[in-house]
Write an enzyme that holds these catalytic residues in place. Structure first.
Site, short mmCIF file in Angstrom:
data_model
loop_
_atom_site.label_atom_id
_atom_site.label_comp_id
_atom_site.label_asym_id
_atom_site.label_seq_id
_atom_site.Cartn_x
_atom_site.Cartn_y
_atom_site.Cartn_z
N LYS A 167 2.41 1.73 -13.98
CA LYS A 167 3.10 2.95 -13.55
C LYS A 167 3.88 2.61 -12.29
O LYS A 167 3.31 2.24 -11.27
CB LYS A 167 2.09 4.06 -13.23
CG LYS A 167 2.78 5.34 -12.80
CD LYS A 167 1.88 6.15 -11.89
CE LYS A 167 2.61 7.20 -11.11
NZ LYS A 167 3.80 6.75 -10.35
N CYS B 189 3.44 -1.88 4.62
CA CYS B 189 2.04 -1.54 4.94
C CYS B 189 1.49 -2.41 6.07
O CYS B 189 0.62 -1.98 6.80
CB CYS B 189 1.18 -1.64 3.70
SG CYS B 189 1.45 -3.14 2.76
N GLU C 1 -4.84 -1.91 -2.56
CA GLU C 1 -4.04 -2.46 -1.46
C GLU C 1 -3.49 -1.25 -0.72
O GLU C 1 -2.60 -0.57 -1.23
CB GLU C 1 -2.88 -3.25 -2.10
CG GLU C 1 -2.30 -4.30 -1.26
CD GLU C 1 -3.30 -5.36 -1.01
OE1 GLU C 1 -3.83 -5.36 0.12
OE2 GLU C 1 -3.57 -6.16 -1.92
N GLU D 99 -0.66 6.00 10.20
CA GLU D 99 0.44 5.23 9.61
C GLU D 99 1.67 6.13 9.50
O GLU D 99 1.65 7.15 8.83
CB GLU D 99 0.02 4.76 8.22
CG GLU D 99 0.95 3.76 7.61
CD GLU D 99 0.44 3.24 6.26
OE1 GLU D 99 -0.07 4.02 5.46
OE2 GLU D 99 0.59 2.02 6.03
P1 NAD Z 1 0.98 7.37 -2.81
O1 NAD Z 1 -0.27 6.64 -2.53
O2 NAD Z 1 0.85 8.81 -3.15
O3 NAD Z 1 1.76 6.68 -4.03
C1 NAD Z 1 1.59 5.35 -4.47
C2 NAD Z 1 1.51 5.35 -6.00
O4 NAD Z 1 0.36 6.09 -6.39
C3 NAD Z 1 2.70 6.00 -6.67
O5 NAD Z 1 2.99 5.31 -7.87
C4 NAD Z 1 2.18 7.39 -6.99
O6 NAD Z 1 2.82 8.02 -8.06
C5 NAD Z 1 0.73 7.09 -7.34
N1 NAD Z 1 -0.17 8.23 -7.22
C6 NAD Z 1 -0.04 9.31 -6.40
N2 NAD Z 1 -1.06 10.17 -6.61
C7 NAD Z 1 -1.85 9.62 -7.55
C8 NAD Z 1 -3.06 10.04 -8.19
N3 NAD Z 1 -3.65 11.20 -7.91
N4 NAD Z 1 -3.61 9.22 -9.10
C9 NAD Z 1 -3.04 8.04 -9.41
N5 NAD Z 1 -1.89 7.62 -8.87
C10 NAD Z 1 -1.29 8.38 -7.94
O7 NAD Z 1 1.95 7.18 -1.63
P2 NAD Z 1 3.24 8.10 -1.28
O8 NAD Z 1 2.93 9.55 -1.33
O9 NAD Z 1 4.34 7.66 -2.14
O10 NAD Z 1 3.44 7.69 0.22
C11 NAD Z 1 2.60 8.30 1.18
C12 NAD Z 1 2.16 7.34 2.22
O11 NAD Z 1 1.49 6.25 1.61
C13 NAD Z 1 3.26 6.68 3.02
O12 NAD Z 1 3.72 7.46 4.05
C14 NAD Z 1 2.57 5.46 3.50
O13 NAD Z 1 1.81 5.76 4.63
C15 NAD Z 1 1.65 5.10 2.39
N6 NAD Z 1 2.17 4.03 1.54
C16 NAD Z 1 1.59 2.84 1.65
C17 NAD Z 1 2.04 1.79 0.87
C18 NAD Z 1 1.43 0.42 0.95
O14 NAD Z 1 2.07 -0.54 0.55
N7 NAD Z 1 0.22 0.29 1.40
C19 NAD Z 1 3.11 1.97 0.01
C20 NAD Z 1 3.69 3.23 -0.09
C21 NAD Z 1 3.18 4.25 0.68
#
Ligand code: NAD
Length: 500
Positions: free
Chosen positions: A191, A301, A267, A399
């Site tokens: 995904k 990150c 991660e 963060e």
């Molecule tokens: P997120 O964790 O919501 O999204 C990451 C992935 O998880 C996306 O593909 C999303 O669709 C999926 N996802 C979201 N909710 C889910 C659920 N309930 N079950 C399964 N999958 C799900 O992150 P975001 O909302 O896009 O960003 C929010 C914050 O996350 C950012 O501000 C940042 O702090 C952090 N972030 C961290 C990384 C990293 O590399 N560690 C990357 C992106 C964002």
């Protein structure tokens, strides 16, 4: 059988590029069963690029069936040399289609040319080739147990792997996930992030062209609470690998626990400290620290978001760091002059500006930046520095995921180690010093999965990457990632011992 979904032609930087729009299941781009689509925006302009198919749980079911069939139908037991050749072929195709892959990655993620072309694309190709080389080097061992037995272990693929990736490195995260999984004989239901689904779609086009068997890699574009949750809760997915926020990581772990106890690797986020001692080369420390916070507009990150500078050089460091941060060119992702592109979307942009407000209200000094940059309708924010910060401030603890750094002063080595480790995260940390005894002492004490001496934000596919504490579970990259995609079977072979 789902209906096929045609590709669409999109103009990127005055060139027409064809982008698949369908879900990728069984080597076909298909329409979502529920008939929904969603719009994909270019973060550098805020304008819609195209609409693509939006999957739901029922599409995930189809993708899992395809992946299971491919796993059982020969991929798991296939010749590792063949798997290696397919990974190399995929890397060759990325090289052949370099300009298209770059253009799509840039409008997908908002990365400027000089970052996407020097990091994202070459590192993705390098990672594929690295894991191609591993495919036939995954060994078990023999053990001396009881005379009359022959005992050995084999490392086998785990099965169908769900992989959920974020929006900050759409191409690289796709490759970090698929390469070790495919090298070791797993099949995949991926995904992509809803903000950045395009590079993954282009990769699926190349995966089919490279000759991977149908069902080996499947991609269901869509949203977290639907597609992501269906993957995390699925009873026929054997492992889930996730990169994203710590909050979502917890949701994934709970879903795995309450479904089939699928294996989980996570991660997650970070708030990485970056320490500068007086004996460091000041300008080099400044250059690495700017790269540490500003690469991809701080949406990394392991970004160096908390800089600790020894009091003896604080003023000199701050002056040089401010000068360099102020000279960062924010603007068009297609210009080779640009250092910093846009934030990924309106919600992240608002969140970052919200943190800048919080910082001011908390009493920190806004030393540089702090404003939106109005350009082409994109989500640009000035490189921002806060000083006079205290450990309990939100901008020091949480963060922000934007071009916002806090700088604090320290007096002693002991004091700065406590400050650096005063976080629930543990992804990365850096120290700048020319005293190598001190560098060794400090890297040992820093509670982080990656530590840098006299550099920052530097990764390589041959070195493991992952988090201590709440920054994650497991490691990606390096030989270590193979442990996450294999399970060990013990075999006891009776060579003649009688029944006890
Ligand atoms: P997120 O964790 O919501 O999204 C990451 C992935 O998880 C996306 O593909 C999303 O669709 C999926 N996802 C979201 N909710 C889910 C659920 N309930 N079950 C399964 N999958 C799900 O992150 P975001 O909302 O896009 O960003 C929010 C914050 O996350 C950012 O501000 C940042 O702090 C952090 N972030 C961290 C990384 C990293 O590399 N560690 C990357 C992106 C964002």
């Amino acid at each position: 059988m789902a209906a096929s979904a045609p590709p669409k032609s999109v103009v990127i930087n005055a060139k027409e590029i064809s982008i698949p729009t369908g879900l990728f299941i069984n080597n076909e781009f298909v329409k979502a069963l529920g008939g929904k689509t969603f719009e994909v925006e270019n973060p550098a302009t805020g304008k819609v690029l195209l609409s693509i198919e939006e999957g739901q749980a029922e599409d995930v079911d189809l993708a899992v069936k395809a992946a299971r069939k491919a796993f059982d139908g020969g991929w798991a037991d296939s010749d590792p040399a063949w798997r290696a050749s397919l990974l190399h072929r995929l890397a060759d195709l990325m090289e052949k289609n370099r300009d298209e892959m770059l253009a799509v990655e840039m409008v997908d993620s908002g990365k400027p040319l000089n970052q996407a072309s020097t990091v994202d694309l070459p590192a993705s190709i390098g990672t594929l080739r690295y894991y191609a080389s591993w495919a036939d080097k995954v060994y078990g061992r023999t053990a001396a147990t009881v005379p009359g037995t022959f005992t050995y272990t084999v490392r086998e693929p785990i099965g169908v792997c769900g992989q959920i990736i974020p929006w900050n490195f759409p191409l690289m995260m796709f490759v970090w996930k698929i390469a070790p999984a495919l090298a070791t004989g797993n099949t995949i239901v991926m995904k992509s992030a809803e903000s950045t689904p395009l590079s993954a779609l282009k990769m699926c086009e190349l995966i089919r062209e490279a000759g991977f068997p149908a069902g080996t890699v499947n991609l269901v574009s869509g949203f977290g609470p639907t597609v992501g949750a269906a993957i995390a809760n699925h009873m026929d997915i054997d492992k889930v690998a996730f990169t994203g926020s710590t909050a979502t990581g917890r949701v994934i772990l709970k879903a795995a626990a309450s479904s089939n106890l699928k294996k989980v690797t996570l991660e997650l986020g970070g708030k990485s400290p970056n320490i500068v001692f007086p004996d460091a080369d000041l300008q080099k420390a400044v250059d690495w620290s700017v790269l540490g916070i500003d690469f991809h507009a701080g949406q990394v990150c392991h970004a160096g978001t908390r800089i600790y500078v020894h009091e003896d050089i604080y003023d000199a460091f701050l002056a040089a760091f401010t000068k360099k941060m102020a000279s960062i060119k924010v603007g068009s992702i297609f210009s080779s002059e640009t250092d910093q592109g846009p934030q990924i979307n309106r919600s992240q942009y608002d969140k970052i500006l919200g943190y800048i407000d919080i910082g001011k209200k908390e009493g920190a000094t806004l030393h540089l930046g702090g404003n939106p940059v109005s350009k082409d309708g994109g989500y640009f924010i000035e490189p921002t520095i806060f000083t006079d910060v205290t450990p309990e401030m939100k901008i020091v603890k949480e963060e922000i995921f934007g071009p916002v750094v806090v700088i604090a002063k320290f007096k002693s080595e002991d004091e700065v180690i406590v400050a650096a480790n005063d976080t629930s995260y543990g992804l990365a940390a850096g120290v700048h010093t020319n005293d190598y005894q001190r560098a060794l002492r400090i890297t040992k004490k820093l509670r982080a999965g990656t530590t840098w001496v006299n550099m920052f934000n530097f990764l390589h596919w041959s070195m493991p990457f992952g988090g201590y504490k709440e920054s994650g579970i497991g490691r990606e990259l390096g030989g270590e990632a193979l442990d996450n995609y294999t399970q060990v079977k013990s075999v006891f072979f009776n060579m003649g011992i009688p029944t006890p």
